[in-house]
Design an enzyme around this catalytic site. Structure first.
Site, mmCIF file in Angstrom:
data_model
loop_
_atom_site.group_PDB
_atom_site.id
_atom_site.type_symbol
_atom_site.label_atom_id
_atom_site.label_comp_id
_atom_site.label_asym_id
_atom_site.label_seq_id
_atom_site.Cartn_x
_atom_site.Cartn_y
_atom_site.Cartn_z
ATOM 1 N N GLY A 57 0.892 -1.171 -0.049
ATOM 2 C CA GLY A 57 0.028 0.055 -0.164
ATOM 3 C C GLY A 57 0.958 1.240 -0.025
ATOM 4 O O GLY A 57 1.806 1.248 0.549
ATOM 5 N N ALA A 58 0.432 2.234 -0.876
ATOM 6 C CA ALA A 58 1.255 3.335 -0.914
ATOM 7 C C ALA A 58 1.628 4.248 0.445
ATOM 8 O O ALA A 58 2.859 4.544 0.439
ATOM 9 C CB ALA A 58 0.540 4.540 -1.729
ATOM 10 N N ARG A 93 9.354 -0.214 -5.549
ATOM 11 C CA ARG A 93 7.833 -0.258 -6.094
ATOM 12 C C ARG A 93 7.696 1.011 -7.155
ATOM 13 O O ARG A 93 7.607 2.110 -6.848
ATOM 14 C CB ARG A 93 6.950 -0.274 -5.222
ATOM 15 C CG ARG A 93 6.958 -1.091 -4.151
ATOM 16 C CD ARG A 93 6.387 -2.601 -4.550
ATOM 17 N NE ARG A 93 5.366 -2.584 -5.169
ATOM 18 C CZ ARG A 93 4.198 -3.110 -4.601
ATOM 19 N NH1 ARG A 93 4.048 -3.016 -3.151
ATOM 20 N NH2 ARG A 93 2.982 -3.064 -5.223
ATOM 21 N N CYS A 137 -8.658 -4.735 -3.132
ATOM 22 C CA CYS A 137 -7.410 -4.579 -2.632
ATOM 23 C C CYS A 137 -7.354 -4.472 -0.912
ATOM 24 O O CYS A 137 -8.227 -4.678 -0.430
ATOM 25 C CB CYS A 137 -6.219 -4.082 -3.514
ATOM 26 S SG CYS A 137 -4.472 -4.203 -3.337
ATOM 27 N N ASP A 173 -2.697 4.564 -5.630
ATOM 28 C CA ASP A 173 -1.060 4.545 -5.775
ATOM 29 C C ASP A 173 -0.743 6.094 -6.511
ATOM 30 O O ASP A 173 0.290 6.647 -5.758
ATOM 31 C CB ASP A 173 -0.633 3.575 -6.430
ATOM 32 C CG ASP A 173 -0.839 2.225 -5.844
ATOM 33 O OD1 ASP A 173 -0.082 1.860 -4.836
ATOM 34 O OD2 ASP A 173 -1.749 1.609 -5.841
ATOM 35 N N ASN A 215 -4.432 2.357 -9.547
ATOM 36 C CA ASN A 215 -4.625 1.781 -8.352
ATOM 37 C C ASN A 215 -4.302 -0.036 -8.973
ATOM 38 O O ASN A 215 -4.182 -0.140 -10.074
ATOM 39 C CB ASN A 215 -6.043 1.894 -7.903
ATOM 40 C CG ASN A 215 -6.140 1.333 -6.635
ATOM 41 O OD1 ASN A 215 -4.985 1.621 -5.467
ATOM 42 N ND2 ASN A 215 -7.159 0.751 -5.964
ATOM 43 N N LYS A 216 -4.695 -0.876 -7.872
ATOM 44 C CA LYS A 216 -4.464 -2.023 -8.247
ATOM 45 C C LYS A 216 -5.029 -2.847 -9.346
ATOM 46 O O LYS A 216 -6.262 -2.277 -9.794
ATOM 47 C CB LYS A 216 -4.940 -2.780 -6.910
ATOM 48 C CG LYS A 216 -4.918 -4.377 -6.873
ATOM 49 C CD LYS A 216 -3.470 -4.974 -7.117
ATOM 50 C CE LYS A 216 -2.405 -4.421 -6.009
ATOM 51 N NZ LYS A 216 -1.111 -4.686 -6.419
ATOM 52 N N LYS A 229 -0.198 11.611 -3.100
ATOM 53 C CA LYS A 229 -0.008 10.619 -4.116
ATOM 54 C C LYS A 229 -0.010 11.287 -5.198
ATOM 55 O O LYS A 229 -0.042 10.670 -6.509
ATOM 56 C CB LYS A 229 -0.973 9.585 -3.843
ATOM 57 C CG LYS A 229 -0.757 8.653 -2.565
ATOM 58 C CD LYS A 229 -2.146 7.630 -2.437
ATOM 59 C CE LYS A 229 -2.040 6.926 -0.861
ATOM 60 N NZ LYS A 229 -2.939 6.207 -0.823
#
Ligand code: RUB
Length: 269
Positions: free
Chosen positions: A21-22, A49, A99, A171, A180-181, A206
Protein backbone atom coordinates in the site's frame (compact mmCIF):
# COMPACT_ATOMS: atom_id res chain seq x y z
CA UNK A 1 18.61 -5.85 15.78
CA UNK A 2 21.32 -3.71 14.23
CA UNK A 3 20.56 -0.77 11.92
CA UNK A 4 21.77 -2.47 8.77
CA UNK A 5 19.57 -5.50 9.40
CA UNK A 6 16.48 -3.38 10.08
CA UNK A 7 17.22 -1.42 6.91
CA UNK A 8 17.62 -4.56 4.78
CA UNK A 9 14.47 -6.10 6.24
CA UNK A 10 12.41 -3.03 5.34
CA UNK A 11 13.74 -3.05 1.79
CA UNK A 12 13.04 -6.75 1.41
CA UNK A 13 9.52 -6.41 2.86
CA UNK A 14 8.66 -3.53 0.52
CA UNK A 15 9.96 -5.48 -2.48
CA UNK A 16 8.04 -8.65 -1.55
CA UNK A 17 4.84 -6.67 -0.76
CA UNK A 18 4.88 -7.73 2.90
CA UNK A 19 4.84 -3.99 3.47
CA UNK A 20 2.17 -2.94 0.98
CA UNK A 21 0.00 0.00 0.00
CA UNK A 22 1.30 3.41 -1.02
CA UNK A 23 1.04 4.94 2.46
CA UNK A 24 2.80 2.13 4.33
CA UNK A 25 5.51 1.93 1.68
CA UNK A 26 6.20 5.68 1.90
CA UNK A 27 6.19 5.65 5.70
CA UNK A 28 8.52 2.66 6.05
CA UNK A 29 10.81 3.95 3.28
CA UNK A 30 11.13 7.24 5.13
CA UNK A 31 12.12 5.34 8.27
CA UNK A 32 14.66 3.28 6.30
CA UNK A 33 16.07 6.50 4.84
CA UNK A 34 16.46 7.97 8.33
CA UNK A 35 18.74 5.02 9.21
CA UNK A 36 21.09 5.67 6.28
CA UNK A 37 20.38 9.12 4.84
CA UNK A 38 22.17 9.25 1.48
CA UNK A 39 21.42 9.67 -2.21
CA UNK A 40 22.22 6.00 -2.78
CA UNK A 41 19.56 5.01 -0.20
CA UNK A 42 16.99 7.14 -2.00
CA UNK A 43 17.84 5.49 -5.30
CA UNK A 44 17.52 2.03 -3.78
CA UNK A 45 14.19 2.83 -2.13
CA UNK A 46 12.75 4.40 -5.27
CA UNK A 47 13.59 1.31 -7.31
CA UNK A 48 11.56 -1.04 -5.08
CA UNK A 49 8.01 -0.17 -6.19
CA UNK A 50 8.03 2.01 -9.33
CA UNK A 51 4.31 2.98 -9.24
CA UNK A 52 4.50 5.02 -6.02
CA UNK A 53 4.56 8.84 -6.26
CA UNK A 54 3.96 9.12 -2.52
CA UNK A 55 7.29 7.40 -1.99
CA UNK A 56 8.90 9.79 -4.48
CA UNK A 57 7.24 12.85 -2.88
CA UNK A 58 8.24 11.88 0.65
CA UNK A 59 11.86 11.27 -0.34
CA UNK A 60 11.95 14.65 -2.10
CA UNK A 61 10.36 16.46 0.83
CA UNK A 62 13.05 15.19 3.18
CA UNK A 63 15.41 17.71 1.53
CA UNK A 64 13.44 20.74 2.81
CA UNK A 65 11.15 19.51 5.55
CA UNK A 66 11.71 18.08 9.01
CA UNK A 67 11.33 14.34 9.21
CA UNK A 68 8.87 14.53 12.15
CA UNK A 69 6.67 16.87 10.14
CA UNK A 70 6.59 14.43 7.25
CA UNK A 71 5.83 11.52 9.57
CA UNK A 72 2.98 13.39 11.22
CA UNK A 73 1.42 14.13 7.82
CA UNK A 74 0.31 10.51 7.37
CA UNK A 75 -1.95 10.53 10.43
CA UNK A 76 -3.07 14.14 10.03
CA UNK A 77 -4.18 13.40 6.47
CA UNK A 78 -5.94 10.23 7.56
CA UNK A 79 -7.93 12.13 10.21
CA UNK A 80 -9.22 14.57 7.58
CA UNK A 81 -10.06 11.71 5.22
CA UNK A 82 -11.93 9.90 8.01
CA UNK A 83 -14.22 12.88 8.64
CA UNK A 84 -15.07 13.21 4.93
CA UNK A 85 -15.78 9.50 4.54
CA UNK A 86 -17.88 9.52 7.71
CA UNK A 87 -20.22 12.14 6.30
CA UNK A 88 -20.44 10.34 2.97
CA UNK A 89 -21.52 6.95 4.35
CA UNK A 90 -25.29 6.55 4.76
CA UNK A 91 -26.90 4.19 7.28
CA UNK A 92 -27.24 0.72 5.79
CA UNK A 93 -24.83 1.34 2.91
CA UNK A 94 -23.28 -1.58 1.11
CA UNK A 95 -19.76 -0.50 0.17
CA UNK A 96 -17.52 -2.37 -2.25
CA UNK A 97 -13.72 -2.16 -2.05
CA UNK A 98 -10.75 -3.72 -3.81
CA UNK A 99 -7.27 -4.81 -2.66
CA UNK A 100 -5.97 -3.33 0.61
CA UNK A 101 -5.76 0.42 1.10
CA UNK A 102 -4.92 1.84 4.51
CA UNK A 103 -6.63 5.10 3.57
CA UNK A 104 -9.85 3.19 2.80
CA UNK A 105 -9.71 0.68 5.66
CA UNK A 106 -8.88 3.27 8.33
CA UNK A 107 -11.73 5.51 7.16
CA UNK A 108 -14.20 2.61 7.29
CA UNK A 109 -13.03 1.62 10.77
CA UNK A 110 -13.40 5.23 11.94
CA UNK A 111 -16.97 5.40 10.58
CA UNK A 112 -17.83 2.15 12.34
CA UNK A 113 -16.34 3.38 15.63
CA UNK A 114 -18.40 6.56 15.34
CA UNK A 115 -21.57 4.47 15.09
CA UNK A 116 -22.29 4.20 11.35
CA UNK A 117 -23.96 0.95 10.34
CA UNK A 118 -22.89 -0.40 6.97
CA UNK A 119 -21.65 -3.54 5.26
CA UNK A 120 -18.63 -4.16 3.05
CA UNK A 121 -18.07 -6.45 0.06
CA UNK A 122 -14.49 -6.89 -1.06
CA UNK A 123 -12.29 -8.71 -3.56
CA UNK A 124 -9.68 -11.29 -2.65
CA UNK A 125 -7.24 -9.55 -5.07
CA UNK A 126 -5.19 -12.06 -7.02
CA UNK A 127 -2.34 -12.85 -7.13
CA UNK A 128 -1.18 -11.68 -3.67
CA UNK A 129 -4.56 -11.73 -1.89
CA UNK A 130 -4.34 -8.32 -0.22
CA UNK A 131 -8.16 -8.54 0.05
CA UNK A 132 -7.76 -11.08 2.85
CA UNK A 133 -5.95 -8.44 4.89
CA UNK A 134 -8.76 -5.96 4.20
CA UNK A 135 -11.43 -8.50 5.21
CA UNK A 136 -9.58 -9.43 8.40
CA UNK A 137 -9.04 -5.83 9.50
CA UNK A 138 -12.66 -4.84 8.82
CA UNK A 139 -14.05 -7.94 10.52
CA UNK A 140 -11.84 -7.31 13.56
CA UNK A 141 -13.35 -3.83 13.80
CA UNK A 142 -16.86 -5.36 13.82
CA UNK A 143 -17.78 -4.44 10.24
CA UNK A 144 -19.77 -7.14 8.40
CA UNK A 145 -17.67 -8.12 5.41
CA UNK A 146 -18.08 -10.61 2.56
CA UNK A 147 -15.20 -11.47 0.24
CA UNK A 148 -15.49 -12.48 -3.43
CA UNK A 149 -13.12 -13.62 -6.16
CA UNK A 150 -12.05 -10.68 -8.34
CA UNK A 151 -14.00 -11.88 -11.35
CA UNK A 152 -17.33 -11.85 -9.44
CA UNK A 153 -17.76 -8.09 -9.69
CA UNK A 154 -20.23 -7.99 -12.60
CA UNK A 155 -22.42 -10.55 -10.83
CA UNK A 156 -22.29 -8.49 -7.62
CA UNK A 157 -23.01 -5.12 -9.17
CA UNK A 158 -25.93 -6.40 -11.20
CA UNK A 159 -27.20 -8.60 -8.36
CA UNK A 160 -30.31 -8.18 -6.19
CA UNK A 161 -28.49 -6.66 -3.24
CA UNK A 162 -27.68 -3.10 -4.19
CA UNK A 163 -24.09 -1.89 -3.83
CA UNK A 164 -24.36 1.83 -2.91
CA UNK A 165 -20.76 2.99 -3.21
CA UNK A 166 -17.38 1.83 -4.39
CA UNK A 167 -14.30 2.94 -2.46
CA UNK A 168 -10.95 2.54 -4.19
CA UNK A 169 -7.54 3.46 -2.84
CA UNK A 170 -4.87 4.91 -5.12
CA UNK A 171 -1.17 4.68 -5.67
CA UNK A 172 -0.96 7.64 -8.02
CA UNK A 173 -3.24 10.63 -8.56
CA UNK A 174 -2.53 11.92 -12.05
CA UNK A 175 -3.93 14.55 -14.41
CA UNK A 176 -6.27 12.24 -16.28
CA UNK A 177 -7.12 9.78 -13.54
CA UNK A 178 -5.63 7.50 -10.92
CA UNK A 179 -3.50 4.38 -10.78
CA UNK A 180 -4.58 1.60 -8.46
CA UNK A 181 -4.39 -2.18 -8.14
CA UNK A 182 -5.07 -4.20 -11.28
CA UNK A 183 -8.82 -4.81 -11.53
CA UNK A 184 -9.73 -1.28 -10.44
CA UNK A 185 -10.61 -0.13 -13.97
CA UNK A 186 -13.02 -3.00 -14.59
CA UNK A 187 -14.71 -2.21 -11.29
CA UNK A 188 -14.93 1.52 -12.02
CA UNK A 189 -16.16 1.01 -15.59
CA UNK A 190 -18.89 -1.45 -14.63
CA UNK A 191 -19.91 0.66 -11.64
CA UNK A 192 -20.28 3.69 -13.89
CA UNK A 193 -22.51 1.79 -16.30
CA UNK A 194 -24.59 0.57 -13.31
CA UNK A 195 -24.75 4.14 -11.94
CA UNK A 196 -23.00 3.22 -8.71
CA UNK A 197 -20.70 6.06 -7.54
CA UNK A 198 -16.98 5.36 -7.35
CA UNK A 199 -14.91 7.36 -4.87
CA UNK A 200 -11.16 7.32 -4.70
CA UNK A 201 -9.94 7.70 -1.13
CA UNK A 202 -6.33 8.80 -1.06
CA UNK A 203 -3.79 11.04 0.60
CA UNK A 204 -3.06 14.10 -1.58
CA UNK A 205 0.67 13.33 -1.43
CA UNK A 206 -0.02 10.62 -4.00
CA UNK A 207 -0.44 13.36 -6.59
CA UNK A 208 2.13 13.49 -9.38
CA UNK A 209 2.31 15.85 -12.38
CA UNK A 210 4.60 13.32 -14.09
CA UNK A 211 4.01 10.06 -15.94
CA UNK A 212 4.16 7.04 -13.66
CA UNK A 213 5.35 3.62 -14.71
CA UNK A 214 3.10 0.61 -14.11
CA UNK A 215 4.92 -2.02 -12.08
CA UNK A 216 5.25 -5.42 -13.75
CA UNK A 217 5.85 -8.14 -11.16
CA UNK A 218 7.35 -11.63 -11.33
CA UNK A 219 5.06 -14.12 -13.06
CA UNK A 220 5.69 -16.71 -10.32
CA UNK A 221 3.23 -14.73 -8.18
CA UNK A 222 0.56 -15.98 -10.59
CA UNK A 223 1.82 -19.54 -11.11
CA UNK A 224 4.58 -20.45 -8.73
CA UNK A 225 5.27 -24.05 -9.67
CA UNK A 226 4.68 -23.75 -13.38
CA UNK A 227 5.75 -27.01 -15.07
CA UNK A 228 9.20 -26.75 -16.62
CA UNK A 229 9.23 -26.30 -20.41
CA UNK A 230 5.53 -25.42 -20.44
CA UNK A 231 6.39 -22.36 -22.58
CA UNK A 232 3.41 -20.47 -21.23
CA UNK A 233 3.81 -16.73 -21.21
CA UNK A 234 2.42 -15.02 -18.11
CA UNK A 235 2.14 -11.27 -17.56
CA UNK A 236 1.67 -9.75 -14.13
CA UNK A 237 0.95 -6.01 -14.21
CA UNK A 238 0.38 -4.97 -10.59
CA UNK A 239 -1.59 -1.78 -11.27
CA UNK A 240 -3.72 -0.05 -13.87
CA UNK A 241 -4.92 3.36 -14.88
CA UNK A 242 -8.51 4.38 -14.02
CA UNK A 243 -9.71 7.38 -16.09
CA UNK A 244 -11.25 10.17 -14.06
CA UNK A 245 -14.46 9.99 -16.10
CA UNK A 246 -15.38 6.88 -14.07
CA UNK A 247 -14.96 8.65 -10.74
CA UNK A 248 -17.69 10.49 -8.83
CA UNK A 249 -15.23 12.11 -6.49
CA UNK A 250 -11.95 12.00 -4.75
CA UNK A 251 -11.71 12.12 -0.98
CA UNK A 252 -8.36 13.30 0.31
CA UNK A 253 -6.95 15.41 3.11
CA UNK A 254 -7.87 18.38 0.88
CA UNK A 255 -11.59 17.50 1.09
CA UNK A 256 -14.22 15.66 -0.98
CA UNK A 257 -14.15 17.07 -4.50
CA UNK A 258 -14.76 16.35 -8.15
CA UNK A 259 -11.51 15.29 -9.75
CA UNK A 260 -10.94 18.59 -11.57
CA UNK A 261 -11.22 20.59 -8.32
CA UNK A 262 -8.94 18.18 -6.54
CA UNK A 263 -6.28 18.70 -9.20
CA UNK A 264 -6.43 22.47 -8.82
CA UNK A 265 -5.95 22.17 -5.07
CA UNK A 266 -3.26 19.48 -5.25
CA UNK A 267 -1.17 21.56 -7.68
CA UNK A 268 -1.21 24.47 -5.24
CA UNK A 269 -0.37 22.27 -2.27
C1 RUB B 1 -2.01 -1.65 -2.94
C2 RUB B 1 -3.01 -0.77 -3.62
C3 RUB B 1 -3.69 0.24 -2.74
C4 RUB B 1 -2.97 1.59 -2.86
C5 RUB B 1 -3.42 2.56 -1.78
O1 RUB B 1 -1.20 -2.37 -3.86
O2 RUB B 1 -3.20 -0.79 -4.80
O3 RUB B 1 -5.02 0.41 -3.13
O4 RUB B 1 -1.58 1.40 -2.71
O5 RUB B 1 -3.06 2.06 -0.52
P1 RUB B 1 0.03 -3.26 -3.29
P2 RUB B 1 -2.91 2.99 0.79
O6 RUB B 1 -0.55 -4.20 -2.30
O7 RUB B 1 0.60 -3.94 -4.49
O8 RUB B 1 1.02 -2.31 -2.66
O9 RUB B 1 -4.25 3.61 1.02
O10 RUB B 1 -2.52 2.00 1.84
O11 RUB B 1 -1.87 4.01 0.52
Amino acid sequence: MNKKRIFNNILRDIKTVKIQGARNIAKQALYAYSLFPAESTKKKLLSLRPTEPMLINVLHRIENQKQEEIFSHFDEAQKKINLEVFSLIKEGDLIYTHCHSTNVVQALIYAKKKGKKFEVYNTETRPLFQGRKTAQELKKAGIPVTMFVDSAFDTIISGKKKVNKIFLGADALLKKGVINKIGSRTIAKLAKSSRVPVYVIADSWKYSPKRIKIEERDFHEIWNKIPKNSHIKIKNPAFEFVPRKYLSGIISDLGNFRYRTFLRKARKN
